[in-house]
Design an enzyme around this catalytic site. Structure first.
Site: not given
Ligand code: PRP
Ligand code: URA
Length: 213
Positions: A108, A112, A204, A207
């Site tokens: 993400r 944005t 997160d 993380d």
């Molecule tokens: C997080 C999560 C989803 C996304 C959800 O991933 O694991 O994939 O955000 O958010 P959305 O519904 O608003 O799209 P992130 O993009 O943080 O990546 P990561 O898993 O690599 O930390």
């Molecule tokens: N992705 C995450 O990991 N946590 C949130 O709360 C939203 C998006």
């Protein structure tokens, strides 16, 4: 509000609710967090696989021969959305060890909140598989919608989506964009904050699973 969508199934099992509460706790460390994500994924998959087709086979017990049902062998593909979806894979392959695993890499944009794709590899023939897309978090829904769009473009047809925590906004977006897929959710939380994080959520997920920050 998610009750408006027939394709949305929110888990009501007390074990799932209990484990989600442990996940939310900011003092739950990486090791415990990973274990809980796997366990919740397994419990959700147990429910999502309720309609797997069976076929009868002959089995010889120590007592006598009998006819007994086994999973028909429909080809399964588990597709985690990277990174956080990886944390759910082992919980599901523990139930269905023959499942193939594909990957969709999305992140993400922090400003944005729109998803950007950086990797995709799916097991073939994808059009003949039951595809289970997994990601612990359904926030705005952008990543889930993009992942399912992508899988459908590659020929995927029978798709289920499993997440642990969802925001109402994400449920609406995914259910309306893809009314043909089943969406399994551990819990629907209150709302998104201005950074598009789920409240109360668990922070997160990526993380916390990988111990990064
Ligand atoms: C997080 C999560 C989803 C996304 C959800 O991933 O694991 O994939 O955000 O958010 P959305 O519904 O608003 O799209 P992130 O993009 O943080 O990546 P990561 O898993 O690599 O930390
Ligand atoms: N992705 C995450 O990991 N946590 C949130 O709360 C939203 C998006």
């Amino acid at each position: 509000m998610y009750k408006d969508y027939v394709n949305v199934i929110v888990m009501d099992h007390p074990l799932i609710k209990h484990k989600i509460s442990l996940l939310r706790d900011k003092d739950t460390g990486t090791n415990e967090f990973r274990k809980l994500v796997e366990e919740i994924a397994m419990l959700e998959a147990f429910e999502a696989f309720r309609d797997l087709p069976l076929k009868d086979v002959e089995v010889e017990t120590p007592i006598e021969k009998c006819i007994s049902p086994v999973i028909e062998g429909k080809k399964l593909a588990v597709v985690p959305i990277l990174r956080a979806g990886l944390g759910m894979v082992n919980g599901i392959t523990a139930l269905v060890p023959t499942a193939k695993v594909g990957h969709v890499g999305l992140y993400r944009d922090p400003e944005t909140h729109e998803p950007h794709e950086y990797y995709c590899k799916l097991p073939e023939p994808i059009d003949q598989r039951l595809i289970v897309v997994i990601d612990p978090m359904l926030a705005t829904g952008g990543s889930a919608v993009a992942a399912v769009d992508y899988i459908k473009k590659r020929g995927g047809k029978a798709i289920k989506f499993l997440c642990i925590i969802a925001a109402p906004e994400g449920v609406k977006r995914l259910a309306e964009a893809h009314p043909d897929i089943e969406i399994y959710i551990g819990n629907v939380d209150r709302e998104l904050n201005e950074d598009a994080y789920i409240c109360p959520g668990l922070g997160d997920a990526g993380d916390r699973i990988f111990g990064t920050k």
